[in-house]
Every structure is written in C-alpha cells, then in structure tokens.
Design an enzyme around this catalytic site. Structure first.
Site, PDB file in Angstrom:
ATOM      1  N   SER A 222       0.830  -1.211   0.000  1.00 22.99           N
ATOM      2  CA  SER A 222       0.000   0.000   0.000  1.00 22.99           C
ATOM      3  C   SER A 222       0.866   1.263   0.000  1.00 22.99           C
ATOM      4  O   SER A 222       0.615   2.200  -0.765  1.00 22.99           O
ATOM      5  CB  SER A 222      -0.909   0.015   1.233  1.00 22.99           C
ATOM      6  OG  SER A 222      -1.749  -1.102   1.244  1.00 22.99           O
TER       7      SER A 222
ATOM      8  N   ARG B 151       1.652   3.970  -3.406  1.00 22.14           N
ATOM      9  CA  ARG B 151       1.452   5.420  -3.281  1.00 22.14           C
ATOM     10  C   ARG B 151       2.762   6.155  -3.543  1.00 22.14           C
ATOM     11  O   ARG B 151       2.789   7.179  -4.232  1.00 22.14           O
ATOM     12  CB  ARG B 151       0.911   5.746  -1.877  1.00 22.14           C
ATOM     13  CG  ARG B 151      -0.550   5.372  -1.704  1.00 22.14           C
ATOM     14  CD  ARG B 151      -0.960   5.228  -0.245  1.00 22.14           C
ATOM     15  NE  ARG B 151      -2.403   5.014  -0.105  1.00 22.14           N
ATOM     16  CZ  ARG B 151      -3.024   3.862  -0.344  1.00 22.14           C
ATOM     17  NH1 ARG B 151      -2.326   2.803  -0.737  1.00 22.14           N
ATOM     18  NH2 ARG B 151      -4.334   3.766  -0.190  1.00 22.14           N
TER      19      ARG B 151
ATOM     20  N   SER C 125     -14.880   2.338  -2.185  1.00 26.16           N
ATOM     21  CA  SER C 125     -13.450   2.017  -2.117  1.00 26.16           C
ATOM     22  C   SER C 125     -12.663   3.289  -1.861  1.00 26.16           C
ATOM     23  O   SER C 125     -12.794   4.266  -2.612  1.00 26.16           O
ATOM     24  CB  SER C 125     -12.968   1.365  -3.413  1.00 26.16           C
ATOM     25  OG  SER C 125     -11.552   1.232  -3.398  1.00 26.16           O
TER      26      SER C 125
ATOM     27  N   ASP D 182      -8.910  -5.740   4.727  1.00 28.33           N
ATOM     28  CA  ASP D 182      -7.947  -6.755   4.271  1.00 28.33           C
ATOM     29  C   ASP D 182      -7.547  -7.724   5.380  1.00 28.33           C
ATOM     30  O   ASP D 182      -6.893  -8.735   5.117  1.00 28.33           O
ATOM     31  CB  ASP D 182      -6.699  -6.088   3.685  1.00 28.33           C
ATOM     32  CG  ASP D 182      -6.944  -5.553   2.281  1.00 28.33           C
ATOM     33  OD1 ASP D 182      -7.958  -5.937   1.675  1.00 28.33           O
ATOM     34  OD2 ASP D 182      -6.129  -4.743   1.805  1.00 28.33           O
TER      35      ASP D 182
ATOM     36  N   ARG E 232     -14.886 -12.246  -1.915  1.00 24.64           N
ATOM     37  CA  ARG E 232     -14.220 -12.875  -0.777  1.00 24.64           C
ATOM     38  C   ARG E 232     -15.215 -13.471   0.228  1.00 24.64           C
ATOM     39  O   ARG E 232     -14.865 -14.411   0.944  1.00 24.64           O
ATOM     40  CB  ARG E 232     -13.292 -11.860  -0.091  1.00 24.64           C
ATOM     41  CG  ARG E 232     -12.044 -11.597  -0.904  1.00 24.64           C
ATOM     42  CD  ARG E 232     -11.136 -10.556  -0.303  1.00 24.64           C
ATOM     43  NE  ARG E 232      -9.844 -10.555  -0.996  1.00 24.64           N
ATOM     44  CZ  ARG E 232      -8.919  -9.619  -0.849  1.00 24.64           C
ATOM     45  NH1 ARG E 232      -9.134  -8.601  -0.029  1.00 24.64           N
ATOM     46  NH2 ARG E 232      -7.776  -9.697  -1.503  1.00 24.64           N
TER      47      ARG E 232
ATOM     48  N   ARG F 110      -4.908 -13.301  -0.704  1.00 26.25           N
ATOM     49  CA  ARG F 110      -5.279 -13.334   0.710  1.00 26.25           C
ATOM     50  C   ARG F 110      -6.003 -14.635   1.088  1.00 26.25           C
ATOM     51  O   ARG F 110      -5.952 -15.057   2.247  1.00 26.25           O
ATOM     52  CB  ARG F 110      -6.115 -12.110   1.086  1.00 26.25           C
ATOM     53  CG  ARG F 110      -5.347 -10.815   0.861  1.00 26.25           C
ATOM     54  CD  ARG F 110      -5.814  -9.679   1.729  1.00 26.25           C
ATOM     55  NE  ARG F 110      -5.220  -8.434   1.279  1.00 26.25           N
ATOM     56  CZ  ARG F 110      -3.964  -8.053   1.502  1.00 26.25           C
ATOM     57  NH1 ARG F 110      -3.154  -8.842   2.182  1.00 26.25           N
ATOM     58  NH2 ARG F 110      -3.503  -6.906   1.041  1.00 26.25           N
TER      59      ARG F 110
END
Length: 418
Positions: free
Chosen positions: A26, A30, A157, A301, A332, A376
């Site tokens: 993450s 960025r 999101s 997450d 998920r 994940r």
C-alpha cells in the site's frame, strides 16, 4: 514449471525466531505515484517486491516512455493489480499520451465508474473500451481542467479517493474533494495524505472536504515500512501454534497502515505484541477475551485472516464492515463461505452482519483449499496447517501479488511444504 498445489503441515506446531517482511504494498504503490509526479525530487527506500508493485513500476515506465506521444496508443495491462488500476486511471488521465488501460478478466468485473465519473467531471477524457463502468479504459491523457470540485461516494473504495488525491497537486486548479456518505477504510486515505505530506504536498481536511492546492514536491526520501497485512498472517499462526515467539523487524507502533489494527484485534485471540528496538515481538499467551463482535470497516484486508483464525479456534463470533469484500480480487465472502464449509464451519450473512458458526467443525481426511486467484485466500488459510495435519493449497503462486516470500518464510519456520 507452474506449481498447481502445495501440501502443508507443521509437525512441531511451534514458531520461533525472526521473519523479515517485504515492504508495504500500500505504501509502495502510493510512493511510486508520488515519485512519478515529483519531478525527480522523490527517492524511495525499501520498496515492496510484491507483484502488484512491480506491475505499477513497469506501467509507469511504459507511460513515461510514451509521454507526449498522441500518435499511437500505449497498452498497459495491470493483470489482477487493483491498486495499480485505480491509481493509473487518475495518473494517466493527467499524463500526455494515448493509453488503453486493461487487466485480467476479474479486473474487468471490478467497478471503476465512480473514479471515471470524478475524472470526467474534472475535464479528463476517459472512456470505456468495453463495458460501461468497468475496465478496460481508453484514456486520452492531459486535459484542460473544468473545475476543482468533485463529489465521490466514500463507502465503496478508498482507492478511488486516494487516486484523485495523489494527482491533485499536479492539477492546475488543485482539487476540492467532497466525500459523500460513510467513509470506508479511512486509514488508507490518511496514509495517502501523510505520504503526500512527507513529500511536501500539503492538504486541508475540513468536515467532508479535502482540499489540495497546486504545488510541487519537496526533495525527500520515502522509506517504506514492512507490510502489516503480511504481519497479520503471522499473528494468525501465533494464535494457532502450541507455542510461539516471533520477531518482525522494522514494524513501528506509529504506523501509517490501517492493518496495524491487527495488534489490538489479536489480543482477543491470545497474541501479545511488544515493540522493541528495531521491530515487533509477537508471542502466544493464554489470555483470550469474550468479545463477540469485530468491525472491519477500517481494515477489510484483515477480515479473511481473522475469520479463518476464529473458525479454527472454534469461536462463534460476528463481523461487520465486510461490504467491500465482494468486489475484491474475488467475491471474498463467497470464497470464505465455500472454504470454511470444507471443515464444517458456516459464515452466515444477516444484513450487514456475518455470523460464524463452528459447531460442525471437524478435521477432514484431507483439507484442500481453493484460492480463487486471490492472494489473501492462500495466506489466510495457510495457518490452518498448524491445526489440520493433511492440508493442500491450490494455485499457491497467488501470494506473489503481495508477499512473494510467503512460502519460503513458512519453510524457515518449520512448515513442511511439498
């Protein structure tokens, strides 16, 4: 040769020593956008080796090579990299050139209309190459800004918001971003703003509006902290081991990452955390709590990891804040329900709340976990090798998306992998 499945077990059921985690995906993603817009002033240390970050790096290089060339269309394929898709949509929209931004079949099912609408309101030329509201996108980069004001829903999101904020300082009029409704994953938005501030890009956040004026980056080094999402799998393993004492170098108590919430969450599952010089120590304890409801709105997450861990510990718990999980790498929620059912556990939807029922938990002769092209899923279920003696993970290479050394690290901690 492509490995289609791994068999996992852990005869000793104890964990000890040091695990060196990759840089945060993450933060890395960025940082790459900030660097690309930083005019050569921004350096990055400890960049993630995750596939998503490598994909974004390659895409930015491709865009850089074509900048200013409107005679031919540059095709950029991000595969399954969702963050790259969102961030590049905004980045390419302000970058001279013609681009086709596409991805995997699953990526073409993941909505992006909210971000495209915001960019077109600003004046960008972004069109749908196939299905309205979804990638692939035909982008004519560089545009005359029509307004500095946009409204974006906050509950779908946070990556849409971050994508806009990362390019805001490069817009001639800057950006006034009004967040409508409830904000999901606030820590990720705070991370974006804090990293921009590290690069000298200032903002104002008053009520529901974030404002960034036109400005340029200052010379700086962005040092990427290890990935707290990656750390979360080790928390689950500590909780499920018979005994465990692990050291995770360079994790900080004052983290920018929302997934650092795992520290508090896992106190309820018998894992104690202590920050020492140079990192974090996590240890198994006998202290559990009677907490029954966990909210993942700020850290979605972590949901798979915690839910699977709770199932293995036979904890009948309830969970909220899972609404974004249906539009991730896979649905998920459905994936969790399918795989938990293989050892008798049910995850039942009740409006916005999900209830875990473990009364039917049993140990199957062989537990075979499908991963649904979702990193994940593989890493959330792998700790179950400490509970079930005969376990298999299908399509194990999905971990490369965020944690390429995952299986290597498990071997170093005594997991038998074949």
């Amino acid at each position: 040769m492509e490995i289609s499945a791994l068999k996992l077990s852990h005869p000793a059921k104890s964990l000890n020593g040091t695990v060196r985690l990759t840089g945060s995906k993450s933060e890395s993603n960025r940082a790459l956008i900030i660097q690309a817009l930083g005019g050569g002033k921004v350096r990055i240390e400890n960049l993630s080796s995750a596939a998503d970050t490598v994909t974004l790096q390659q895409a930015l290089r491709a865009a850089s090579g074509q900048r200013g060339d409107s005679t031919q269309q540059t095709v950029i394929d991000v595969g399954p990299a969702g963050t790259a898709m969102r961030f590049l949509t905004a980045y390419l929209a302000i970058t001279d050139g013609r681009y086709l931004l596409t991805g995997s079949d699953r990526m073409k099912q993941r909505p992006i209309g909210i971000l495209v609408d915001a960019l077109t309101t600003l004046g960008a030329d972004v069109r749908y190459a196939e299905t309205a509201g979804y990638p692939p996108l035909a982008i004519q980069g560089g545009f005359t800004q029509q307004t500095a004001h946009v409204r974006v829903q906050g509950h779908v999101s946070s990556q849409y918001l971050s994508a806009l904020l990362l390019v805001a300082s490069s817009l001639p009029q800057g950006l006034n971003l009004q967040i409508e409704g409830e904000l999901t994953s606030r820590p990720y938005l705070t991370m974006t703003l804090n990293m921009l501030a590290e690069a000298g890009i200032q903002h104002r956040w008053e009520a529901e509006t974030i404002s960034i004026m036109p400005q340029t980056a200052s010379p700086c080094q962005l040092t990427i902290e290890p990935d707290w999402s990656a750390a979360s799998y080790w928390y689950a393993m500590v909780a499920l081991a018979n005994e465990a004492n692990l050291f995770l170098p360079n994790l900080k108590s004052s983290s920018l990452q929302g997934d650092a919430a795992i520290v508090e969450i896992m106190t309820h599952f018998g894992v104690a955390s202590s920050f020492e010089d140079g990192g974090l120590r996590i240890q198994k304890t006998t202290v559990h709590s009677a907490k029954k409801l966990f909210d993942f709105k700020e850290c979605p997450d972590l949901a798979q990891t915690v839910i699977v861990c709770a199932a293995a510990l036979k904890r009948d718990l309830s969970f909220t804040g899972l609404h974004t999980l249906k539009i991730k790498e896979t649905d998920r929620i459905a994936a969790l329900q399918n795989e938990l059912a293989k050892f008798g556990v049910r995850l039942v939807e009740d409006g916005a709340v999900y209830h875990l029922h473990t009364e039917g938990l049993h140990s199957p002769e062989q537990l075979i976990i499908d991963t649904y092209e979702d990193h994940r899923m593989a890493m959330a279920f792998a700790p179950l090798a400490l509970v079930f003696s005969n376990m298999q993970i299908n399509e194990p290479r999905v971990v490369e998306k965020s944690y390429p050394d995952f299986w290597k690290h498990l071997k170093q901690q005594g997991f038998v992998i074949s």
